[in-house]
Design a protein around this motif. Structure first.
Motif, short mmCIF file in Angstrom:
data_model
loop_
_atom_site.label_atom_id
_atom_site.label_comp_id
_atom_site.label_asym_id
_atom_site.label_seq_id
_atom_site.Cartn_x
_atom_site.Cartn_y
_atom_site.Cartn_z
N PRO A 197 0.50 -1.16 0.59
CA PRO A 197 -0.20 -0.15 -0.26
C PRO A 197 0.62 0.97 0.32
O PRO A 197 1.20 2.15 -0.31
CB PRO A 197 -0.85 -0.10 1.46
CG PRO A 197 -0.82 -1.60 1.66
CD PRO A 197 0.67 -2.32 1.14
N TYR A 198 1.82 1.27 0.43
CA TYR A 198 3.24 2.66 0.75
C TYR A 198 3.71 2.85 -0.93
O TYR A 198 3.19 3.44 -1.16
CB TYR A 198 3.68 1.87 1.88
CG TYR A 198 4.59 3.10 1.68
CD1 TYR A 198 4.27 4.61 2.68
CD2 TYR A 198 5.68 3.55 1.55
CE1 TYR A 198 4.80 5.43 2.85
CE2 TYR A 198 6.93 3.98 1.54
CZ TYR A 198 6.58 6.26 2.15
OH TYR A 198 7.48 6.70 2.55
N THR A 199 4.10 1.93 -1.24
CA THR A 199 4.89 2.19 -2.46
C THR A 199 4.00 2.40 -3.33
O THR A 199 4.18 3.69 -4.31
CB THR A 199 5.42 1.04 -2.64
OG1 THR A 199 6.77 0.88 -1.67
CG2 THR A 199 6.20 0.65 -3.99
N ALA A 200 3.05 1.72 -3.42
CA ALA A 200 1.58 1.98 -4.62
C ALA A 200 1.21 3.79 -4.26
O ALA A 200 1.60 4.27 -5.53
CB ALA A 200 0.46 1.12 -4.08
N ALA A 201 1.00 3.88 -3.37
CA ALA A 201 0.29 5.85 -2.37
C ALA A 201 1.77 6.60 -2.87
O ALA A 201 1.56 7.39 -4.07
CB ALA A 201 1.01 5.78 -1.74
N LEU A 202 3.21 5.91 -2.97
CA LEU A 202 4.27 6.69 -3.55
C LEU A 202 4.29 6.40 -4.69
O LEU A 202 4.82 8.16 -5.36
CB LEU A 202 5.32 6.20 -2.87
CG LEU A 202 6.50 6.99 -2.88
CD1 LEU A 202 7.16 7.84 -1.86
CD2 LEU A 202 8.53 5.94 -1.97
#
Length: 326
Positions: A197-202
């Motif tokens: 979730p973090y990398t997708a948002a980043l």
């Protein structure tokens, strides 16, 4: 053009005059997934490739490393330190790490894929102390450094090693921003899809035009909170002393001549564009694969001007589009 859009363009141009653009943009991207003695992870390889692609679109010189053992991690960091030295004091540096990481006695350790931990005391031997990386940054003293850790997914050692959860909040050299995928002492999610979730948002936030680093990470935090139902709160610790942004920033990028496109997009390949141009197209959902026709175009390709978001309209205007020629 609406009053809102005129105001947003004015703000974007004012920001452009203030943002420090480095002569060199360099990045080290590491994804460790294929662990040998502790549970393997599904997404760090995908995460690292995605972030490397986004940074290259923003004209970063990217070194991508996957599944590094201990010696490989140390070598990669040492060689990146040499890259930083050559880049000089005007450079912007990004270091991204996805994989297992743990804290021990208030210190954070990144875990290479060959780590063999049978006791907590083994962590300081087989793990790579985060300070090893930060010392390279401190020595080279680039204009700004962004260190991003998509780690601390869980305790990979199970019941045989007792550890405090998550990572510890760590101090950083001057002009450095440390970004954590979740708050200190908390656990990040690996995600059910191809990316965390973090990398997708980043990855989505990196290509937003005219957005400062601080605003970018706030948008990442909002997206991750929404995606995880409030279970994961990304965190940053910053000692930056200047304004930094990754997306299109120059007045010519933000507002081309009225009625004219910034380039003849029908004849340009993805790699023929400048970094800011690719970033603007990426903000509209395009990638190298969709541009080449290997996958379907993004949804924005069929949207009317009125249905684009404000950020998408700004990206489109950076490419020379308007309501009349969209």
């Amino acid at each position: 053009m609406t009053v809102l859009l005129r105001s947003m363009i004015t703000v974007l141009l004012l920001m452009a005059a203030q943002v420090a653009i480095a002569a060199d943009r360099v990045a080290l991207v590491i994804g460790n997934a294929a662990y040998q003695a502790i549970p393997a992870l599904d997404n760090p390889g995908n995460d690292a490739r995605l972030i490397a692609e986004r940074l290259r679109a923003l004209e970063f010189d990217v070194t991508l490393e996957l599944d590094l053992p201990y010696r490989g991690m140390r070598l990669a960091i040492r060689e990146f330190g040499e890259v930083l030295d050559r880049a000089g004091s005007d450079a912007i540096a990004v270091i991204y790490y996805a994989g297992h990481a743990v804290q021990l006695s208030g210190a954070n350790y990144l875990l290479p894929v060959d780590a063999r931990i049978n006791d907590a005391s083994d962590i300081s031997v087989d793990g790579l102390h985060l300070d090893t990386l930060l010392h390279q940054i401190d020595h080279a003293a680039p204009a700004a450094s962004i260190v991003i850790l998509d780690a601390c997914r869980d305790n990979p050692f199970g019941s045989r090693v007792t550890l405090s959860p998550g990572l510890a909040q760590t101090g950083a050299p001057r002009d450095t921003l440390l970004a954590y995928s979740t708050a200190p002492g908390q656990v990040a999610l690996d995600g059910a899809g191809a990316n965390s979730p973090y990398t997708a948002a980043l990855a989505d936030a990196l290509v937003q035009p005219g957005v400062t680093i601080e605003a970018m990470f706030k948008s990442v935090r909002r997206a991750v909170l929404a995606e995880t139902g409030g279970m994961q709160t990304p965190w940053e610790s910053s000692s930056l002393t200047r304004t930094v942004a990754f997306g299109p920033q120059t007045p010519s990028d933000a507002q081309p001549a009225a009625g004219s496109l910034a380039a003849n997009w029908d004849v340009l390949g993805w790699t023929d564009m400048t970094g800011p141009q690719r970033a603007a197209w990426a903000a509209l959902g395009w990638s190298a694969a969709s541009w080449a026709g290997e996958i379907d175009p993004p949804a924005s390709d069929d949207e009317s001007w009125d249905n684009l978001t404000d950020q998408q309209r700004i990206a489109a205007m950076a490419l020379g589009y308007s309501e009349d020629n969209w």
